[in-house]
Design a protein around this motif. Sequence first.
Motif, PDB file in Angstrom:
ATOM      1  N   ALA A  33       0.859  -1.175   0.000  1.00 25.65           N
ATOM      2  CA  ALA A  33       0.000   0.000   0.000  1.00 25.65           C
ATOM      3  C   ALA A  33       0.900   1.230   0.000  1.00 25.65           C
ATOM      4  N   MET A  34       0.416   2.316  -0.600  1.00 27.15           N
ATOM      5  CA  MET A  34       1.241   3.511  -0.747  1.00 27.15           C
ATOM      6  C   MET A  34       0.525   4.726  -0.174  1.00 27.15           C
ATOM      7  N   GLY A  35       1.323   5.620   0.363  1.00 26.06           N
ATOM      8  CA  GLY A  35       0.749   6.841   0.919  1.00 26.06           C
ATOM      9  C   GLY A  35       1.575   8.057   0.564  1.00 26.06           C
ATOM     10  N   TRP A  36       0.913   9.211   0.624  1.00 27.51           N
ATOM     11  CA  TRP A  36       1.585  10.503   0.504  1.00 27.51           C
ATOM     12  C   TRP A  36       1.386  11.249   1.819  1.00 27.51           C
ATOM     13  N   PHE A  37       2.457  11.843   2.294  1.00 31.67           N
ATOM     14  CA  PHE A  37       2.439  12.658   3.502  1.00 31.67           C
ATOM     15  C   PHE A  37       3.133  13.977   3.187  1.00 31.67           C
ATOM     16  N   ARG A  38       2.956  14.945   4.061  1.00 34.70           N
ATOM     17  CA  ARG A  38       3.645  16.220   3.872  1.00 34.70           C
ATOM     18  C   ARG A  38       4.061  16.785   5.220  1.00 34.70           C
ATOM     19  N   GLN A  39       5.078  17.615   5.172  1.00 31.01           N
ATOM     20  CA  GLN A  39       5.562  18.248   6.391  1.00 31.01           C
ATOM     21  C   GLN A  39       5.957  19.681   6.072  1.00 31.01           C
ATOM     22  N   ALA A  40       5.280  20.597   6.729  1.00 27.33           N
ATOM     23  CA  ALA A  40       5.588  22.020   6.595  1.00 27.33           C
ATOM     24  C   ALA A  40       6.579  22.416   7.684  1.00 27.33           C
ATOM     25  N   PRO A  41       7.323  23.494   7.485  1.00 27.42           N
ATOM     26  CA  PRO A  41       8.295  23.920   8.502  1.00 27.42           C
ATOM     27  C   PRO A  41       7.643  24.139   9.855  1.00 27.42           C
ATOM     28  N   GLY A  42       8.234  23.549  10.882  1.00 27.49           N
ATOM     29  CA  GLY A  42       7.726  23.716  12.235  1.00 27.49           C
ATOM     30  C   GLY A  42       6.504  22.896  12.567  1.00 27.49           C
ATOM     31  N   LYS A  43       6.079  22.048  11.636  1.00 30.07           N
ATOM     32  CA  LYS A  43       4.884  21.233  11.868  1.00 30.07           C
ATOM     33  C   LYS A  43       5.215  19.757  11.773  1.00 30.07           C
ATOM     34  N   ALA A  92       4.771  22.520   1.531  1.00 22.89           N
ATOM     35  CA  ALA A  92       5.391  21.528   2.409  1.00 22.89           C
ATOM     36  C   ALA A  92       6.354  20.673   1.588  1.00 22.89           C
ATOM     37  N   VAL A  93       7.106  19.867   2.299  1.00 23.86           N
ATOM     38  CA  VAL A  93       7.842  18.784   1.641  1.00 23.86           C
ATOM     39  C   VAL A  93       6.900  17.586   1.595  1.00 23.86           C
ATOM     40  N   TYR A  94       6.756  17.029   0.414  1.00 24.39           N
ATOM     41  CA  TYR A  94       5.851  15.898   0.218  1.00 24.39           C
ATOM     42  C   TYR A  94       6.656  14.604   0.114  1.00 24.39           C
ATOM     43  N   TYR A  95       6.210  13.606   0.872  1.00 26.21           N
ATOM     44  CA  TYR A  95       6.892  12.317   0.927  1.00 26.21           C
ATOM     45  C   TYR A  95       5.945  11.210   0.472  1.00 26.21           C
ATOM     46  N   CYS A  96       6.480  10.243  -0.259  1.00 26.59           N
ATOM     47  CA  CYS A  96       5.708   9.035  -0.474  1.00 26.59           C
ATOM     48  C   CYS A  96       6.248   7.950   0.453  1.00 26.59           C
ATOM     49  N   ALA A  97       5.392   7.002   0.764  1.00 26.95           N
ATOM     50  CA  ALA A  97       5.733   5.953   1.718  1.00 26.95           C
ATOM     51  C   ALA A  97       5.066   4.655   1.297  1.00 26.95           C
ATOM     52  N   ALA A  98       5.684   3.543   1.683  1.00 30.05           N
ATOM     53  CA  ALA A  98       5.185   2.213   1.330  1.00 30.05           C
ATOM     54  C   ALA A  98       4.955   1.395   2.588  1.00 30.05           C
ATOM     55  N   ARG A  99       3.874   0.635   2.576  1.00 32.10           N
ATOM     56  CA  ARG A  99       3.556  -0.226   3.712  1.00 32.10           C
ATOM     57  C   ARG A  99       3.220  -1.618   3.221  1.00 32.10           C
ATOM     58  N   ARG A 100       3.875  -2.602   3.826  1.00 28.31           N
ATOM     59  CA  ARG A 100       3.736  -3.990   3.374  1.00 28.31           C
ATOM     60  C   ARG A 100       2.342  -4.540   3.684  1.00 28.31           C
ATOM     61  N   LEU A 101       1.770  -4.135   4.806  1.00 25.44           N
ATOM     62  CA  LEU A 101       0.515  -4.734   5.240  1.00 25.44           C
ATOM     63  C   LEU A 101      -0.590  -3.698   5.322  1.00 25.44           C
ATOM     64  N   GLY A 102      -1.507  -3.718   4.401  1.00 23.14           N
ATOM     65  CA  GLY A 102      -2.739  -2.975   4.547  1.00 23.14           C
ATOM     66  C   GLY A 102      -2.618  -1.477   4.399  1.00 23.14           C
ATOM     67  N   LEU A 103      -3.747  -0.843   4.314  1.00 24.00           N
ATOM     68  CA  LEU A 103      -3.873   0.581   4.087  1.00 24.00           C
ATOM     69  C   LEU A 103      -4.045   1.301   5.425  1.00 24.00           C
ATOM     70  N   THR A 104      -3.314   2.358   5.602  1.00 22.86           N
ATOM     71  CA  THR A 104      -3.394   3.119   6.842  1.00 22.86           C
ATOM     72  C   THR A 104      -3.085   4.579   6.582  1.00 22.86           C
TER      73      THR A 104
END
Length: 123
Positions: A33-43, A92-104
């Motif tokens: 499963a794949m996700g997108w996250f983001r992080q703004a300065p100070g957050k 923000a800085v946008y990150y992609c992420a991978a998870r082996r088990l299930g969607l979260t």
Amino acid sequence: QVQLVESGGGLVQAGGSLSLSCAASGRTFSNYAMGWFRQAPGKEREFVAAISISGGRIYYADSVKGRFTISRDNAKSAVYLQMNSLKPEDTAVYYCAARRLGLTTLARQYDYWGQGTQVTVSS
């Protein structure tokens, strides 16, 4: 191991669009499963969108629902984030992420992360 490389970030005016890509290599992409996250300065890092292995289930953060679209192409080992009607608060800085088990939606439950790509939205 899964290696993730994001691309497509940049500077855009409010109301504009950007398309992010995340290329995966290593283990079988279609097992994750794949996700997108983001992080703004100070957050803290926050959830943006996630897609199941088959693409049949998708989650969005309320703040991006109706403006962003996540998709994946298992044949190309890639996940995408189409961002429309961008706002300065999407910066923000946008990150992609991978998870082996299930969607979260929880960042701590993802196994692999890319290095991030900067998105800046000017007002």
